[in-house]
Design a protein around this motif. Structure first.
Motif, PDB file in Angstrom:
ATOM      1  N   ASP A  24       0.845  -1.217   0.027  1.00  0.00           N
ATOM      2  CA  ASP A  24      -0.035   0.065   0.043  1.00  0.00           C
ATOM      3  C   ASP A  24       0.934   1.308   0.040  1.00  0.00           C
ATOM      4  OD1 ASP A  24      -2.498  -1.264  -0.121  1.00  0.00           O
ATOM      5  OD2 ASP A  24      -2.889  -1.056   2.130  1.00  0.00           O
ATOM      6  N   GLN A  25       1.865   1.176   0.825  1.00  0.00           N
ATOM      7  CA  GLN A  25       2.756   2.326   0.901  1.00  0.00           C
ATOM      8  C   GLN A  25       3.426   2.754  -0.677  1.00  0.00           C
ATOM      9  OE1 GLN A  25       3.394   4.869   3.300  1.00  0.00           O
ATOM     10  NE2 GLN A  25       1.919   3.880   4.443  1.00  0.00           N
ATOM     11  N   TYR A  26       3.820   1.400  -0.962  1.00  0.00           N
ATOM     12  CA  TYR A  26       4.444   1.688  -2.452  1.00  0.00           C
ATOM     13  C   TYR A  26       3.525   2.148  -3.427  1.00  0.00           C
ATOM     14  CZ  TYR A  26       6.486   0.340  -7.031  1.00  0.00           C
ATOM     15  OH  TYR A  26       7.103   0.277  -8.345  1.00  0.00           O
ATOM     16  N   SER A  27       2.391   1.659  -3.534  1.00  0.00           N
ATOM     17  CA  SER A  27       1.268   1.895  -4.594  1.00  0.00           C
ATOM     18  C   SER A  27       0.991   3.292  -4.440  1.00  0.00           C
ATOM     19  CB  SER A  27       0.018   1.197  -4.320  1.00  0.00           C
ATOM     20  OG  SER A  27       0.263  -0.364  -4.560  1.00  0.00           O
ATOM     21  N   PHE A  28       0.550   3.881  -3.043  1.00  0.00           N
ATOM     22  CA  PHE A  28      -0.144   5.225  -3.226  1.00  0.00           C
ATOM     23  C   PHE A  28       0.831   6.472  -2.929  1.00  0.00           C
ATOM     24  CE2 PHE A  28      -3.609   2.408  -1.780  1.00  0.00           C
ATOM     25  CZ  PHE A  28      -4.549   3.171  -2.432  1.00  0.00           C
ATOM     26  N   SER A  29       2.256   5.899  -2.566  1.00  0.00           N
ATOM     27  CA  SER A  29       3.125   6.932  -2.500  1.00  0.00           C
ATOM     28  C   SER A  29       4.281   6.842  -3.835  1.00  0.00           C
ATOM     29  CB  SER A  29       4.053   6.880  -1.379  1.00  0.00           C
ATOM     30  OG  SER A  29       3.223   6.922  -0.006  1.00  0.00           O
ATOM     31  N   VAL A  30       4.633   5.887  -4.244  1.00  0.00           N
ATOM     32  CA  VAL A  30       5.724   5.798  -5.131  1.00  0.00           C
ATOM     33  C   VAL A  30       4.992   5.674  -6.491  1.00  0.00           C
ATOM     34  CG1 VAL A  30       7.676   4.442  -5.970  1.00  0.00           C
ATOM     35  CG2 VAL A  30       7.180   4.457  -3.681  1.00  0.00           C
ATOM     36  N   ILE A  31       4.116   4.932  -6.800  1.00  0.00           N
ATOM     37  CA  ILE A  31       3.320   4.866  -8.345  1.00  0.00           C
ATOM     38  C   ILE A  31       3.007   5.887  -8.677  1.00  0.00           C
ATOM     39  CG2 ILE A  31       1.891   3.588  -9.601  1.00  0.00           C
ATOM     40  CD1 ILE A  31       2.158   1.111  -7.894  1.00  0.00           C
ATOM     41  N   PRO A  32       2.076   6.847  -8.131  1.00  0.00           N
ATOM     42  CA  PRO A  32       1.865   8.061  -9.059  1.00  0.00           C
ATOM     43  C   PRO A  32       2.963   9.080  -9.220  1.00  0.00           C
ATOM     44  CG  PRO A  32       0.198   7.619  -6.987  1.00  0.00           C
ATOM     45  CD  PRO A  32       1.620   6.599  -7.061  1.00  0.00           C
ATOM     46  N   LEU A  33       4.015   8.982  -8.050  1.00  0.00           N
ATOM     47  CA  LEU A  33       5.068   9.670  -8.120  1.00  0.00           C
ATOM     48  C   LEU A  33       5.916   9.273  -9.546  1.00  0.00           C
ATOM     49  CD1 LEU A  33       7.220  12.012  -7.540  1.00  0.00           C
ATOM     50  CD2 LEU A  33       8.179  10.397  -5.870  1.00  0.00           C
ATOM     51  N   LEU A  34       5.942   7.918  -9.756  1.00  0.00           N
ATOM     52  CA  LEU A  34       6.522   7.552 -11.146  1.00  0.00           C
ATOM     53  C   LEU A  34       5.827   7.856 -12.164  1.00  0.00           C
ATOM     54  CD1 LEU A  34       7.695   3.792  -9.878  1.00  0.00           C
ATOM     55  CD2 LEU A  34       9.071   5.801 -10.358  1.00  0.00           C
ATOM     56  N   GLY A  35       4.537   7.951 -12.037  1.00  0.00           N
ATOM     57  CA  GLY A  35       3.627   8.425 -13.139  1.00  0.00           C
ATOM     58  C   GLY A  35       4.035   9.736 -13.542  1.00  0.00           C
ATOM     59  N   THR A  36       4.297  10.434 -12.741  1.00  0.00           N
ATOM     60  CA  THR A  36       4.509  11.920 -12.899  1.00  0.00           C
ATOM     61  C   THR A  36       5.909  12.054 -13.680  1.00  0.00           C
ATOM     62  OG1 THR A  36       3.244  12.676 -11.176  1.00  0.00           O
ATOM     63  CG2 THR A  36       4.919  14.521 -12.073  1.00  0.00           C
ATOM     64  N   ILE A  37       7.057  11.241 -13.098  1.00  0.00           N
ATOM     65  CA  ILE A  37       8.400  11.257 -13.478  1.00  0.00           C
ATOM     66  C   ILE A  37       8.524  10.923 -14.684  1.00  0.00           C
ATOM     67  CG2 ILE A  37      10.871  10.587 -13.152  1.00  0.00           C
ATOM     68  CD1 ILE A  37      10.055  10.951  -9.864  1.00  0.00           C
ATOM     69  N   LEU A  38       7.991   9.513 -15.185  1.00  0.00           N
ATOM     70  CA  LEU A  38       8.236   8.655 -16.229  1.00  0.00           C
ATOM     71  C   LEU A  38       7.468   9.115 -17.392  1.00  0.00           C
ATOM     72  CD1 LEU A  38       8.815   5.309 -14.618  1.00  0.00           C
ATOM     73  CD2 LEU A  38      10.679   6.630 -15.193  1.00  0.00           C
ATOM     74  N   ALA A  39       6.021   9.537 -16.996  1.00  0.00           N
ATOM     75  CA  ALA A  39       4.973   9.558 -18.130  1.00  0.00           C
ATOM     76  C   ALA A  39       4.409  11.024 -18.099  1.00  0.00           C
ATOM     77  CB  ALA A  39       4.090   8.502 -18.136  1.00  0.00           C
ATOM     78  N   GLY A  40       4.856  11.780 -17.115  1.00  0.00           N
ATOM     79  CA  GLY A  40       4.229  13.064 -16.965  1.00  0.00           C
ATOM     80  C   GLY A  40       2.703  13.054 -16.827  1.00  0.00           C
ATOM     81  N   ASP A  41       2.196  11.905 -16.108  1.00  0.00           N
ATOM     82  CA  ASP A  41       0.615  11.746 -15.949  1.00  0.00           C
ATOM     83  C   ASP A  41       0.459  10.969 -14.520  1.00  0.00           C
ATOM     84  OD1 ASP A  41      -1.844  11.057 -16.126  1.00  0.00           O
ATOM     85  OD2 ASP A  41      -1.802   9.900 -18.236  1.00  0.00           O
TER      86      ASP A  41
END
Length: 301
Positions: free
Chosen positions: A228-245
Motif C-alpha cells: 500500500d505504501q509503495y502503491s499510493f506513494s511511489v506509483i503516482p510519483l513514477l507516473g509523473t516522472i516517467l510519463a508526465g501523468d
C-alpha cells in the motif's frame, strides 16, 4: 489483421447514439440527447455514472498506451512479466493440439505473443490462433506494432479486433466458438464485470476454459502494508516522472483496490455459469506473490 467491431457499450433509451468500441479495457462513447440510467459505478475511488466510466477509462489508456509496459513495470516492480509467463505456462497452450483462443483487453498483444510462442516452442504448434480484442484503438496499434517484429505477422495465427468485452458482436464472436478465453489486467477496468463474464461464457465452447490474471488482495498484513505504501506513494510519483501523468497512475492504483477479493471474484465467475475449484489458493484461484496478483480459472459446463 486489424478489424473493427463497432458495438455500443450499452443500449441507450434513445436512438441518437454514436458509440465507438475500441477494445482493451475501455470504450469510447459519445451520447447525444440520451438519458442517464441513474446507475453508478466506481472509477478508482470515485463514484461516477455508468455512462461515463468507459470514456474515463479510455482516457487513461489513451494516455498510457505508448508506455503500457512501463506502466505495468511501475505498478508491479517489473514482476508483471514473470506473472504473465506463469499465467500462460499454467494454461499450456498447444498441449492438446491446435486450438482457437480469444484474448480480451489484450490490445498490446503481450499475452497473445506468449501463447503463440509457448505453443510453438513446446509443442511445435504453428496452427493455434489468437484473436485479440480490445476497446482502445491506440492499445491495438501497439499490439500490431509489436507483432510486426514477429514471425506471426500477416499469418492466420493472429488478428486484432476493436470490440467491447461487455458486448461482443454476436455476428463476429459467435456462441460456443473458442477453446480458451484469456483476460489479463483488464477486467477490473470494465464497467460491468458480470457482463464481461457472461460474454466469456457465451463465446466459449462447452468444456473450454476462462482464465483471468488480475491484481488482487494481499493476505499478509505486513506485505499489504508495504505494498500500500509503495502503491499510493511511489506509483503516482513514477507516473509523473516517467510519463508526465500522475492522474492515470493514481487511477490504476485505486482500481486495483476496488477490485473484488479472490473469493468474491470466484463467486462472480460461478454466477456466470462456470465451474471452479474450491474457494482457496490453489483451487478457484492461484495467488502470485502473496496475492498481489491472482490467476482465476473457470470451466464452461
Amino acid at each position: 489483421m486489424f478489424s473493427r467491431a463497432l458495438r455500443c457499450p450499452r443500449r441507450a433509451p434513445k436512438p441518437s447514439r454514436f458509440s465507438v468500441s475500441i477494445c482493451s479495457n475501455h470504450t469510447r462513447s459519445f451520447t447525444e440527447n440520451s438519458q442517464s440510467s441513474g446507475r453508478t459505478t466506481s472509477f478508482g475511488f470515485k463514484t461516477v455514472p455508468e455512462e461515463e466510466k468507459e470514456s474515463l477509462v479510455k482516457g487513461v489508456f489513451d494516455s498510457v498506451a505508448s508506455k503500457y509496459d512501463l506502466m505495468n513495470d511501475a505498478t508491479s516492480l517489473g514482476v508483471h512479466r514473470l506473472w504473465k509467463d506463469t499465467f500462460v505456462d499454467s494454461l499450456k497452450p498447444g498441449r492438446k493440439g491446435p486450438m482457437r483462443y480469444i484474448d480480451v483487453a489484450g490490445g498490446t498483444g503481450d499475452i497473445a505473443l506468449r501463447i503463440l510462442d509457448y505453443a510453438r516452442e513446446n509443442y511445435a504448434d504453428r496452427e493455434t490462433s489468437v484473436e485479440v480484442v480490445d476497446i482502445n484503438a491506440q492499445m491495438l496499434s501497439e499490439g500490431v506494432r509489436r507483432f510486426k517484429k514477429t514471425m506471426y505477422h500477416y499469418t492466420p495465427q493472429i488478428s486484432f479486433h476493436e470490440g467491447n468485452a461487455q458486448e461482443l458482436s454476436p455476428s463476429q464472436f459467435k456462441d460456443d466458438t473458442y477453446d480458451l478465453y484469456t483476460i489479463a489486467f483488464g477486467i477490473r477496468n470494465c464497467t460491468s464485470i458480470p457482463a464481461v463474464l457472461k460474454e466469456a461464457y457465451r463465446v466459449l465452447k462447452p468444456g473450454a476454459t476462462f482464465a483471468c490474471l488480475e491484481f488482487s488482495k494481499v493476505n499478509n498484513p505486513l506485505l499489504s502494508l508495504v505494498y500500500d505504501q509503495y502503491s499510493f506513494s511511489v506509483i503516482p510519483l513514477l507516473g509523473t516522472i516517467l510519463a508526465g501523468d500522475r492522474d492515470s497512475y493514481q487511477y490504476l492504483v485505486e482500481s486495483i483496490r476496488k477490485f473484488p477479493s479472490q473469493p468474491e471474484f470466484a463467486q462472480m465467475i460461478r454466477d456466470a455459469g462456470f465451474t471452479t475449484g474450491g474457494d482457496h489458493d490453489g483451487g478457484a484461484w492461484t495467488d502470485l506473490w502473496g496475492g498481489i496478483a491472482s490467476i482465476h480459472t473457470g470451466v464452461k459446463v
